[in-house]
Design an enzyme around this catalytic site. Structure first.
Site, PDB file in Angstrom:
ATOM      1  N   LYS A 122      -5.604   8.293 -12.595  1.00 15.75           N
ATOM      2  CA  LYS A 122      -4.275   7.988 -12.965  1.00 15.75           C
ATOM      3  C   LYS A 122      -3.960   6.480 -12.300  1.00 15.75           C
ATOM      4  O   LYS A 122      -4.881   6.116 -11.297  1.00 15.75           O
ATOM      5  CB  LYS A 122      -3.458   8.875 -12.575  1.00 15.75           C
ATOM      6  CG  LYS A 122      -3.262   9.126 -10.972  1.00 15.75           C
ATOM      7  CD  LYS A 122      -2.764  10.436 -10.390  1.00 15.75           C
ATOM      8  CE  LYS A 122      -2.737  10.817  -9.312  1.00 15.75           C
ATOM      9  NZ  LYS A 122      -2.120  12.022  -8.885  1.00 15.75           N
ATOM     10  N   ARG A 141       7.679  21.142  -7.059  1.00 21.00           N
ATOM     11  CA  ARG A 141       7.837  19.704  -7.901  1.00 21.00           C
ATOM     12  C   ARG A 141       7.763  19.992  -9.171  1.00 21.00           C
ATOM     13  O   ARG A 141       8.686  19.627 -10.005  1.00 21.00           O
ATOM     14  CB  ARG A 141       7.092  18.888  -7.265  1.00 21.00           C
ATOM     15  CG  ARG A 141       6.976  17.381  -7.856  1.00 21.00           C
ATOM     16  CD  ARG A 141       6.049  16.351  -7.629  1.00 21.00           C
ATOM     17  NE  ARG A 141       4.731  16.581  -8.082  1.00 21.00           N
ATOM     18  CZ  ARG A 141       3.626  15.862  -7.621  1.00 21.00           C
ATOM     19  NH1 ARG A 141       3.757  14.719  -7.210  1.00 21.00           N
ATOM     20  NH2 ARG A 141       2.451  16.269  -8.265  1.00 21.00           N
ATOM     21  N   TYR A 166      10.764 -20.003   3.582  1.00 25.10           N
ATOM     22  CA  TYR A 166      12.132 -19.505   3.335  1.00 25.10           C
ATOM     23  C   TYR A 166      12.696 -18.853   4.783  1.00 25.10           C
ATOM     24  O   TYR A 166      12.004 -18.026   5.290  1.00 25.10           O
ATOM     25  CB  TYR A 166      12.128 -18.452   2.490  1.00 25.10           C
ATOM     26  CG  TYR A 166      11.772 -18.702   1.025  1.00 25.10           C
ATOM     27  CD1 TYR A 166      12.779 -19.573   0.434  1.00 25.10           C
ATOM     28  CD2 TYR A 166      10.800 -18.374   0.117  1.00 25.10           C
ATOM     29  CE1 TYR A 166      12.614 -20.075  -0.922  1.00 25.10           C
ATOM     30  CE2 TYR A 166      10.689 -18.728  -1.187  1.00 25.10           C
ATOM     31  CZ  TYR A 166      11.616 -19.737  -1.576  1.00 25.10           C
ATOM     32  OH  TYR A 166      11.441 -20.043  -2.921  1.00 25.10           O
ATOM     33  N   MET A 204       6.708 -15.571  -3.550  1.00 28.45           N
ATOM     34  CA  MET A 204       6.287 -14.992  -4.736  1.00 28.45           C
ATOM     35  C   MET A 204       4.844 -15.258  -4.871  1.00 28.45           C
ATOM     36  O   MET A 204       4.035 -14.366  -5.233  1.00 28.45           O
ATOM     37  CB  MET A 204       7.040 -15.457  -5.996  1.00 28.45           C
ATOM     38  CG  MET A 204       6.729 -14.594  -7.347  1.00 28.45           C
ATOM     39  SD  MET A 204       7.714 -15.358  -8.702  1.00 28.45           S
ATOM     40  CE  MET A 204       9.293 -14.656  -8.423  1.00 28.45           C
TER      41      MET A 204
END
Ligand code: PLP
Length: 374
Positions: free
Chosen positions: A35, A133, A266, A314
């Protein structure tokens, strides 16, 4: 045209880890969990490698992943662990996937679709033996078994449960879940399903819970080279040890010389205290190198550690290379993995990010171009 950022997946490490899991499984067959795009390592590539090594089945989250495995030629049973709902049943049947069933309401439609195709579909049931769950509670188990039994085109192939605390070697919880699982599934013999496949163990169950291996084991993280209990597990592990399969690397795009007292990036979250050499890297949170690594992480340059300084943006990260000999534009920088004698593992990065290796691998592997090596 290639990105300056690259995730490398080692085929030989995946094979080595599969072999360690196979030895540990003590005769139980292996169902690799692929997965989340193989925990970021590439679902299809990993499934092909594990299939060659003898995987008995595969586990995915959603049916759509199972369909992709079929399109890639994977023929083993593919268990769909989440998202077995009315709208996914036609594709599950068409691709001959194995739905993990948690309640009886979908059985009539599933059986009807199988019948319309003239086939029988094998299902696995998920028992909530203490995970809390998903799944049927022990009290409803026999009714669910009978409901499968009463469905003309369905066959009960297996019963599974999941361990909530398998990575905690001190906890008695796993033994309790195992007892509940065995006690509840003992009823199968009376229902005429005594031979179906029982499975409980994730990597933690496989490595740490005696008796949890049963007929099949479901390792995920161990196949990708990490212990489910992180650095502590790695430190305590005996040989042969798991080998991390992922490396994540980038390249220096600029080397800057700045005076003491320079605010960097930043919000100026880092200010130099000495004349400094700063390497600029073309990687940032868009590549999974998250902002929480600001002023915390280290990277490898020329086989030596260098600290990340200032806020990760980013697509840019700064590292202080003042103490390193002659860093140059184009030099390879390793964010995860080995370079020379030094290594930064996903457990160490997870510590900086206040998370677990699983999340680091998913982020890096799914947000960057990936290649298989060796
Ligand atoms: C993801 C998953 C696993 C694998 O867990 P690891 O800790 O990665 O070994 C096993 N079983 C189920 C049901 C899962 O969802």
């Amino acid at each position: 045209m290639k990105s300056l950022n690259r995730v490398e997946i080692s085929r030989s490490a995946l094979i080595h880890n599969f072999e360690i899991c196979r030895q540990r499984a003590d005769g139980a067959v292996l169902m690799p969990l692929v997965k989340a795009d193989g925990y970021g390592h590439g679902m299809i590539e990993c499934a092909r490698i594990f299939a060659e090594q003898g995987a008995a089945a595969f586990g995915v989250a959603e049916a759509v992943e199972g369909v992709r495995l079929r399109e890639a030629g994977i023929t083993q049973p593919v268990l769909v662990l989440v998202g077995v709902v009315p709208q996914t049943l036609p594709d599950i049947v068409a691709a001959r996937l194995t739905p993990v069933v948690t309640d009886a309401s979908i059985l009539p439609e599933l059986s009807r679709l199988a019948g319309a195709k003239g086939i029988e579909i094998g299902v696995h049931l998920k028992l909530d033996a203490g995970m809390g769950r998903q799944g049927v509670l022990p009290a409803g188990f026999v009714d669910l078994v009978q409901a499968v039994h009463g469905s003309a085109h369905l066959r009960l192939d297996g019963v599974m449960a999941h361990l909530p605390l398998a990575d905690d070697r001190q906890s008695a919880n796993s033994d309790e879940v195992l007892r509940t699982f065995l006690k509840t599934t003992a009823a199968l013999a009376d229902c005429g399903h005594g031979t179906c496949c029982l499975h409980l163990a994730n990597s933690g169950g496989l490595f740490y819970v005696a008796g949890a291996r049963l007929d099949m084991v479901r390792p995920g993280i161990a196949l990708y080279g990490y212990y489910p209990d992180g650095a502590a597990g790695a430190a305590a592990a005996s040989s042969p040890r798991l080998r991390p399969a992922m490396r994540y690397l980038t390249h220096i795009i600029q080397v800057r010389h700045v005076p003491a007292g320079s605010g960097l990036g930043y919000a100026h979250l880092f200010t130099t205290v000495r004349p400094s050499t700063i390497a600029v890297l073309p990687v940032g949170y868009a590549n999974g190198y998250l902002r929480t690594l600001t002023n915390r992480a280290e990277v490898l340059v020329g086989g030596r550690r260098a600290p990340v300084v200032g806020r990760i943006s980013m697509n840019l990260t700064l590292v202080d290379v003042t103490d390193l000999p002659e860093p140059k534009v184009g030099d390879e920088v390793v964010l995860l993995g080995r370079q020379g004698q030094e290594e930064i593992g996903a457990d160490e990065i997870a510590g900086w990010m206040d998370t677990i290796s699983y999340e680091v691998l998913c982020l890096f592997g799914q947000l960057n171009p990936r290649v298989m090596v060796d």
